[in-house]
Design a protein around this motif. Structure first.
Motif, PDB file in Angstrom:
ATOM      1  N   CYS A 526       0.858  -1.184   0.000  1.00 25.18           N
ATOM      2  CA  CYS A 526       0.000   0.000   0.000  1.00 25.18           C
ATOM      3  C   CYS A 526       0.894   1.234   0.000  1.00 25.18           C
ATOM      4  CB  CYS A 526      -0.929   0.001   1.210  1.00 25.18           C
ATOM      5  SG  CYS A 526      -0.076   0.303   2.764  1.00 25.18           S
ATOM      6  N   ALA A 527       0.263   2.380  -0.015  1.00 21.45           N
ATOM      7  CA  ALA A 527       1.010   3.638  -0.101  1.00 21.45           C
ATOM      8  C   ALA A 527       1.828   3.894   1.157  1.00 21.45           C
ATOM      9  CB  ALA A 527       0.057   4.797  -0.357  1.00 21.45           C
ATOM     10  N   ARG A 530       4.958   0.578   0.874  1.00 20.34           N
ATOM     11  CA  ARG A 530       5.839   0.481  -0.292  1.00 20.34           C
ATOM     12  C   ARG A 530       7.001   1.476  -0.242  1.00 20.34           C
ATOM     13  NH1 ARG A 530       2.111  -0.174  -4.719  1.00 20.34           N
ATOM     14  NH2 ARG A 530       3.365   1.358  -5.835  1.00 20.34           N
ATOM     15  N   PRO A 531       6.753   2.767   0.067  1.00 17.44           N
ATOM     16  CA  PRO A 531       7.915   3.677   0.156  1.00 17.44           C
ATOM     17  C   PRO A 531       8.891   3.243   1.251  1.00 17.44           C
ATOM     18  CG  PRO A 531       5.868   4.909   0.004  1.00 17.44           C
ATOM     19  CD  PRO A 531       5.489   3.478   0.219  1.00 17.44           C
ATOM     20  N   ASP A 548      12.458   1.141  -6.982  1.00 14.41           N
ATOM     21  CA  ASP A 548      11.156   1.071  -7.652  1.00 14.41           C
ATOM     22  C   ASP A 548      10.516   2.455  -7.658  1.00 14.41           C
ATOM     23  OD1 ASP A 548       8.723   0.368  -8.738  1.00 14.41           O
ATOM     24  OD2 ASP A 548       7.907  -0.267  -6.814  1.00 14.41           O
ATOM     25  N   ARG A 550       7.837   3.410  -8.763  1.00  7.46           N
ATOM     26  CA  ARG A 550       6.402   3.397  -8.468  1.00  7.46           C
ATOM     27  C   ARG A 550       6.141   3.288  -6.965  1.00  7.46           C
ATOM     28  NH1 ARG A 550       5.107   5.899 -12.649  1.00  7.46           N
ATOM     29  NH2 ARG A 550       3.262   6.096 -11.343  1.00  7.46           N
ATOM     30  N   SER A 551       7.196   3.087  -6.178  1.00  3.01           N
ATOM     31  CA  SER A 551       7.028   3.059  -4.721  1.00  3.01           C
ATOM     32  C   SER A 551       7.544   4.343  -4.090  1.00  3.01           C
ATOM     33  CB  SER A 551       7.783   1.866  -4.128  1.00  3.01           C
ATOM     34  OG  SER A 551       7.186   0.672  -4.562  1.00  3.01           O
ATOM     35  N   PHE A 553       7.104   8.525  -3.518  1.00  2.00           N
ATOM     36  CA  PHE A 553       6.167   9.632  -3.609  1.00  2.00           C
ATOM     37  C   PHE A 553       6.564  10.494  -4.805  1.00  2.00           C
ATOM     38  CE2 PHE A 553       5.687   8.758   1.022  1.00  2.00           C
ATOM     39  CZ  PHE A 553       4.380   8.343   0.937  1.00  2.00           C
ATOM     40  N   VAL A 554       5.600  11.247  -5.281  1.00  6.61           N
ATOM     41  CA  VAL A 554       5.777  11.967  -6.533  1.00  6.61           C
ATOM     42  C   VAL A 554       7.057  12.808  -6.546  1.00  6.61           C
ATOM     43  CG1 VAL A 554       4.222  13.796  -5.700  1.00  6.61           C
ATOM     44  CG2 VAL A 554       4.700  13.602  -8.113  1.00  6.61           C
ATOM     45  N   ARG A 557       9.992  10.665  -7.216  1.00 10.01           N
ATOM     46  CA  ARG A 557       9.901  10.027  -8.523  1.00 10.01           C
ATOM     47  C   ARG A 557      10.238  11.026  -9.621  1.00 10.01           C
ATOM     48  NH1 ARG A 557       5.407   9.603 -11.305  1.00 10.01           N
ATOM     49  NH2 ARG A 557       4.084   9.908  -9.481  1.00 10.01           N
ATOM     50  N   LEU A 558       9.777  12.273  -9.449  1.00 12.44           N
ATOM     51  CA  LEU A 558      10.014  13.289 -10.480  1.00 12.44           C
ATOM     52  C   LEU A 558      11.198  14.195 -10.156  1.00 12.44           C
ATOM     53  CD1 LEU A 558       6.375  14.306 -11.407  1.00 12.44           C
ATOM     54  CD2 LEU A 558       7.914  12.747 -12.576  1.00 12.44           C
ATOM     55  N   ILE A 562       6.367  18.846  -5.730  1.00 10.69           N
ATOM     56  CA  ILE A 562       5.042  19.207  -6.226  1.00 10.69           C
ATOM     57  C   ILE A 562       4.481  20.336  -5.356  1.00 10.69           C
ATOM     58  CG2 ILE A 562       3.677  17.574  -4.841  1.00 10.69           C
ATOM     59  CD1 ILE A 562       2.034  17.062  -7.448  1.00 10.69           C
TER      60      ILE A 562
ATOM     61  N   ILE B  15       3.423  -0.296 -14.963  1.00 13.56           N
ATOM     62  CA  ILE B  15       2.638  -1.082 -14.001  1.00 13.56           C
ATOM     63  C   ILE B  15       2.622  -0.338 -12.665  1.00 13.56           C
ATOM     64  CG2 ILE B  15       2.584  -3.227 -12.690  1.00 13.56           C
ATOM     65  CD1 ILE B  15       3.796  -4.600 -15.141  1.00 13.56           C
ATOM     66  N   ARG B  16       1.448  -0.318 -12.031  1.00 13.13           N
ATOM     67  CA  ARG B  16       1.241   0.462 -10.802  1.00 13.13           C
ATOM     68  C   ARG B  16       1.583   1.933 -11.049  1.00 13.13           C
ATOM     69  NH1 ARG B  16       4.052  -3.496  -6.393  1.00 13.13           N
ATOM     70  NH2 ARG B  16       5.884  -2.740  -7.467  1.00 13.13           N
ATOM     71  N   GLY B  17       1.263   2.385 -12.255  1.00 12.45           N
ATOM     72  CA  GLY B  17       1.556   3.770 -12.601  1.00 12.45           C
ATOM     73  C   GLY B  17       0.415   4.401 -13.360  1.00 12.45           C
ATOM     74  N   GLU B  54      -0.290  11.429 -10.246  1.00  7.69           N
ATOM     75  CA  GLU B  54       1.015  11.387  -9.580  1.00  7.69           C
ATOM     76  C   GLU B  54       0.974  10.584  -8.283  1.00  7.69           C
ATOM     77  OE1 GLU B  54       3.305  12.265 -11.275  1.00  7.69           O
ATOM     78  OE2 GLU B  54       2.537  13.759 -12.671  1.00  7.69           O
ATOM     79  N   GLY B  55      -0.146   9.934  -8.021  1.00  5.51           N
ATOM     80  CA  GLY B  55      -0.280   9.215  -6.760  1.00  5.51           C
ATOM     81  C   GLY B  55       0.306   7.813  -6.816  1.00  5.51           C
ATOM     82  N   LEU B  56       0.419   7.204  -5.651  1.00  7.97           N
ATOM     83  CA  LEU B  56       0.896   5.828  -5.558  1.00  7.97           C
ATOM     84  C   LEU B  56      -0.276   4.882  -5.816  1.00  7.97           C
ATOM     85  CD1 LEU B  56       3.789   6.403  -4.199  1.00  7.97           C
ATOM     86  CD2 LEU B  56       3.191   4.485  -2.774  1.00  7.97           C
ATOM     87  N   SER B  58      -1.770   1.094  -5.662  1.00 11.20           N
ATOM     88  CA  SER B  58      -1.610  -0.262  -5.142  1.00 11.20           C
ATOM     89  C   SER B  58      -2.980  -0.903  -5.120  1.00 11.20           C
ATOM     90  CB  SER B  58      -0.991  -0.240  -3.743  1.00 11.20           C
ATOM     91  OG  SER B  58      -1.827   0.438  -2.848  1.00 11.20           O
ATOM     92  N   VAL B  63      -3.459   6.827  -4.173  1.00  6.13           N
ATOM     93  CA  VAL B  63      -3.403   7.755  -3.049  1.00  6.13           C
ATOM     94  C   VAL B  63      -2.950   9.113  -3.572  1.00  6.13           C
ATOM     95  CG1 VAL B  63      -2.301   8.264  -0.848  1.00  6.13           C
ATOM     96  CG2 VAL B  63      -2.941   5.924  -1.401  1.00  6.13           C
ATOM     97  N   PRO B  65      -1.309  12.577  -4.148  1.00  7.73           N
ATOM     98  CA  PRO B  65      -0.016  13.037  -3.636  1.00  7.73           C
ATOM     99  C   PRO B  65      -0.111  14.257  -2.731  1.00  7.73           C
ATOM    100  CG  PRO B  65      -0.269  13.675  -5.934  1.00  7.73           C
ATOM    101  CD  PRO B  65      -1.438  12.775  -5.606  1.00  7.73           C
ATOM    102  N   LEU B  66      -1.205  15.010  -2.808  1.00  7.12           N
ATOM    103  CA  LEU B  66      -1.236  16.250  -2.024  1.00  7.12           C
ATOM    104  C   LEU B  66      -1.562  16.007  -0.554  1.00  7.12           C
ATOM    105  CD1 LEU B  66      -2.643  19.155  -4.215  1.00  7.12           C
ATOM    106  CD2 LEU B  66      -0.353  18.265  -3.992  1.00  7.12           C
TER     107      LEU B  66
END
Lengths: 816, 110
Positions: A526-527, A530-531, A548, A550-551, A553-554, A557-558, A562, B15-17, B54-56, B58, B63, B65-66
């Motif tokens: 889950c969120a 995973r991180p 990963d 995809r694990s 937070f934005v 990842r970027l 944000i 995947i998961r994206g 931009e969220g995670l 699963s 979820v 991101p904000l």
């Protein structure tokens, strides 16, 4: 593709109740409705309660606007201001406005408010007679006040007194005519009203009590006011503030059920299920409304119903009143007087200070309060009334206020401290959650753990500073001590520490291995977990585990932060806070070229370029890279900055080359991922200009050495560092730094800053591992150096120069 | 539904994206779950309008991101205790290609 078909909501009335309903609805379901708003006043909506402050000159008209035009635009609302709706056709489900707009609706919200009650006096239509209801009334009063001197206000209630005081402040002679023998008789008892009248008289207002207005005198405009008993008062301006009546004309004309107001049920629905009504135009349970608190409650319920929640139900909250006249404090709530011999009246009177306080008790509970002069305790009394609290344990002290009422009760612990807080007290500053909201959620949803409270209320779910208070409330409400959250998340029963141990002992090297070996409940975590797992695996298996994205937070990842509007901020690294003209030129050029709307110097001695859209990130990074600038990792749970002062190179007090040491430390540690963000600083002398004592790792240089300080934090909860040791050389500082970072990386829990980690472990433990155990320290520093071999690639260059993760920065498709 | 527009390949979405599709009605976020399910939601969290893309991801939730709201990918609804909904849209996956309805409306708009 056409725009999506959305249901159409038309709102008649651009006032407080209508717009609050729209706000609540947007918060619940931003795209649920296409919303059209009609308002008969040519303005955006404003806080009508504050009209008296505008009149008195305490506020400007602009200051009391609630939503600017841009708000309507941003939320996609169509606003017809200054265009009154003339009719509602329920058959065709349309409304038609004065300017000829006919707009269809699926749901209609009537929020037409109220009209001032204008008694049928001869002369009421004369110029110079105004109500006190709209901005235009205030403007008319202000215009008159510029050229005329005398004003009379009919009505000695809340609104009339505020109008009178405002006109007095504007330089007019003001008389108040009141039908009753006592001012504000619905909110104040005789004694408080007398104190109020005395004070206002001292301030220069004139009062005509028991004054039945009979006629407004004047030929071509108002010249005075004549009373039934023959008295009269000259007046160039007559303000009528005798009350309000619900504005039901539209609703009546289209055949909705009307009593005094538009009849609504518990869901704020009218007799037509597609038409809702809120605010001063409605009648609910035989009651109409003139105060703001019930309006907010109605707005909430109505929005919930519009969003499809059929369970939302309105009940009128207990009401309290305060007068908005600067320097005069009046409060009342509930009963004004005893109703039978069983009721008790407690009175505190300090004639010297002009303080009066009366409480009405019934069966051991507070049912009313009237206060004059000192209203500091009004919140507590109101809370006792609302909660029907048993006050018998402190009945003998209740008049003296909360602190003294509880002082003798028992020794205080956290729990009773929490019990003393009023329901309005904000507990969670991040999410704006009050004690009352937390307690209510615990009760209604039968919550028993901190995690449940976090999930349902968001309290303590952001920064966590209020965790102990939230736990105390939980304990107080449930009557049981709440255990600390043990498990990592809902996917496992294991704690963070246990999962890390298993990762090492079972040699789990991917998330999938963790999920299967440790019997994770969900297929892909889950969120929350995973991180954390991504970090633990990265730390345990440097060079082996594949990060990963995809694990993450934005931000991580970027590789940018944000912002609230979905744009990003870009902060290049400035080693030790040093820069030069070439770098500054490159930053300036990049900012101009990419239209960066804001440039800000950060607290970490760097420059922040704010407001960059995602798709432009690679281009701006490429330009910065070309000038040798790399990612500052300002977005990561990672090494952030090393702040320095100028040190012995320039400063006459400097003892060591703090800038040079800072650069070395940053070169060694940049790119490192850590459980939470990690900040460093080096000060060249004990004056500590780089603020090293509130950093995760700080150096304060002294003659002949370097004091190494750890575990500081300048954030929410300021914590000053503990001294770890004194080093004698830069090399030794570097080794301690690497070792401390690695110990933190290996042993702290994900999202645990060094400050709470050092507190949890104790500085003695950290010293034992790093100072007493030289071999252990070297081993830690060695493991850090090994990990760094795999982390010091500039993530900006990876993306801007090598095209990594290109899909992240462009849309999949554009559909016309 | 009369016509469909091809907008890309399944493998274009991690995947998961998530990836974004720009439409005249605003951004759509297309999500791919670990079992290759594809879901399309308006790219706005019902809470404060955060970019859900931009969220995670699963399971079948994302979820935001904000502020961490959890949105169900199948229904667009916020997961209890939060309340709110994000409009969703049908997306068709055939032979690894993705299709959105054209000239139509959001069929599953609440």
């Amino acid at each position: 593709m056409h725009p999506p078909h959305r249901r159409r909501l038309v709102v008649i009335g651009n006032g407080m109740a209508g717009m609050r309903t729209v706000e609540e609805l947007l918060a619940r379901c931003p795209a649920g409705y296409a919303i059209t708003v009609f308002g008969d006043e040519p303005l955006v909506n404003y806080n009508r309660i504050m009209l008296s402050s505008v009149l008195a000159g305490d506020k400007s008209a602009e200051e009391i606007a609630i939503n600017a035009h841009s708000w309507y635009e941003e939320n996609g609302l169509t606003l017809h201001a200054g265009d009154a709706v003339l009719s509602i056709c329920r058959k065709t489900r349309t409304v038609t406005s004065a300017s000829g707009h006919t707009v269809p609706y699926d749901k209609l919200l009537i929020a037409t408010g109220s009209k001032p009650l204008m008694p049928p006096l001869p002369g009421i239509e004369l110029p110079g007679v105004v109500a006190f209801r709209q901005m235009s009334d205030v403007q008319a009063m202000l215009e008159t006040a510029q050229t005329k001197r005398r004003a009379a206000v009919i009505g000695g209630g809340l609104l009339g007194l505020e109008a009178a005081w405002g006109l007095k402040r504007r330089g007019m002679d003001v008389a108040v005519a009141h039908l009753m023998p006592s001012l504000m008789e619905r909110q104040l008892d005789r004694e408080a009203a007398a104190l109020l009248q005395r004070e206002l008289t001292e301030r220069g207002l004139h009062f005509f009590m028991n004054a039945q207005s009979e006629e407004i005198l004047g030929e071509t405009r108002a010249e005075g006011l004549l009373f039934a008993d023959g008295r009269s008062v000259p007046a160039d301006l007559v303000v009528v503030a005798t009350g309000i009546r619900p504005n039901v004309a539209l609703a009546k004309a289209c055949g909705l059920d009307i009593n005094r107001g538009i009849a609504v049920g518990n869901g704020m629905e009218t007799s037509d299920p597609d038409i809702y009504a809120v605010g001063e135009c409605v009648e609910h349970g035989g009651q109409t409304f003139g105060l703001v608190a019930p309006l907010w409650e109605q707005a909430k319920v109505c929005a919930a119903r519009l969003a499809g929640d059929a369970t939302a139900s309105y009940t009128t909250p207990p009401l309290s009143t305060r007068l908005k006249i600067t320097g005069i404090d009046v409060f009342s709530a509930g009963q004004l007087a005893t109703q039978s011999d069983d009721d008790s009246e407690l009175v505190l009177r300090d004639s010297g200070r002009g303080v009066y306080r009366k409480l009405i008790l019934r069966e051991g509970r507070l049912v009313g309060a009237v206060m004059y002069g000192d209203v500091a305790e009004s919140g507590w009394y109101f809370e006792l009334i609302r909660n029907h609290s048993d006050i018998s344990p402190f009945r003998d002290r209740i008049l003296l206020g909360r602190a003294l009422s509880h002082a003798c009760a028992h020794d205080k612990d956290m729990e009773t401290d929490v019990a003393d807080l009023s329901d309005d007290t904000q507990i969670c500053g991040c999410n704006g959650i009050s004690k009352g909201a937390i307690a209510a959620a615990i009760k209604s949803k039968q919550l028993t753990t901190l995690n449940e409270v976090r999930a349902h209320t968001k309290a303590s779910a952001s920064c966590g500073q209020c965790t102990s208070a939230v736990q105390a409330i939980l304990a107080h409400v449930t009557g049981a001590a709440a255990p600390l959250p043990e498990t990592m998340c809902g996917c496992t029963d294991l704690s963070h520490d246990a999962v890390r141990k298993e990762i090492l002992t079972q040699k789990l090297k991917t998330q999938e291995m963790v999920f299967s070996a440790l019997a994770w409940r969900s297929a892909d975590g889950c969120a929350k977990c995973r991180p954390a797992l991504n970090y633990y695996l990265l730390c345990a298996w440097p060079g082996e585990y594949v990060d990963d994205s995809r694990s993450r937070f934005v931000n991580e990842r970027l590789h940018a932060n944000i912002q609230k509007d979905g744009t990003y901020s870009v902060i290049p690294r400035m080693w030790g806070g040093l820069t030069n003209p070439a770098e500054l030129r490159a930053i300036a050029a990049a900012a101009e070229k990419h239209g960066v709307p804001a440039v800000k110097v950060t607290g970490g001695q760097r420059i922040d370029l704010l407001g960059v859209p995602k798709e432009r990130l690679p281009a701006i990074w490429a330009d910065l890279n070309a000038a040798g600038l790399v990612s500052g990792h300002a977005y990561g749970k990672s090494l952030r900055t090393v702040k320095t002062c100028v040190g012995s190179e320039w400063c006459r007090f400097g003892t060591q080359d703090s800038t040079g040491l800072g650069v070395k430390l940053e070169k060694m540690t940049w790119g490192s991922w850590t459980p939470h963000k990690f900040k460093m600083a080096v000060s060249g002398c004990p004056r500590n200009c780089a603020e090293a004592s509130i950093k995760d790792f700080g150096i304060v240089c002294v003659e002949g050495g370097y004091d190494i300080m750890v575990g500081g934090n300048g954030g929410i909860e300021v914590r000053v560092t503990d001294q770890l040791t004194r080093a004698v050389s830069e090399e030794e500082v570097m080794e301690f730094c690497a070792a401390f970072l690695q110990l933190y990386r290996e042993e702290a829990r994900y999202l645990e800053r060094t400050a709470p980690w050092v507190e949890r472990m104790g500085i003695a433990y950290v010293k034992k591992r790093l100072v007493d155990d030289a071999a252990g320290r070297k081993a830690l520093a060695g493991r850090f150096a090994h990990a760094q071999r795999y982390s010091q690639d500039d993530p900006w260059f990876e993306r801007a120069g090598r095209g990594a993760d290109a899909h992240e920065f462009k849309s999949l498709a554009v559909v016309e | 539904m009369s016509a469909w527009i091809e907008i890309g390949k399944l493998d274009d979405i991690p995947i998961r994206g998530s990836r974004i599709v720009e439409t005249p009605a605003g951004q759509l976020a297309l999500f791919r779950t670990s079992d290759d399910g594809v879901f399309a939601l308006v790219n706005r969290c019902p809470h404060r309008g955060g970019p859900l893309s931009e969220g995670l991801v699963s399971g079948k939730v994302v979820v935001c991101p904000l502020h961490g709201w959890t949105i169900d990918l199948e229904s667009g609804s916020a997961t209890a205790p939060d309340e709110g909904c994000t409009p969703r849209m049908t997306v068709r996956v055939e032979n690894g290609r993705l299709w959105l309805p054209s000239g139509g409306t959001f069929p599953h708009d609440p």
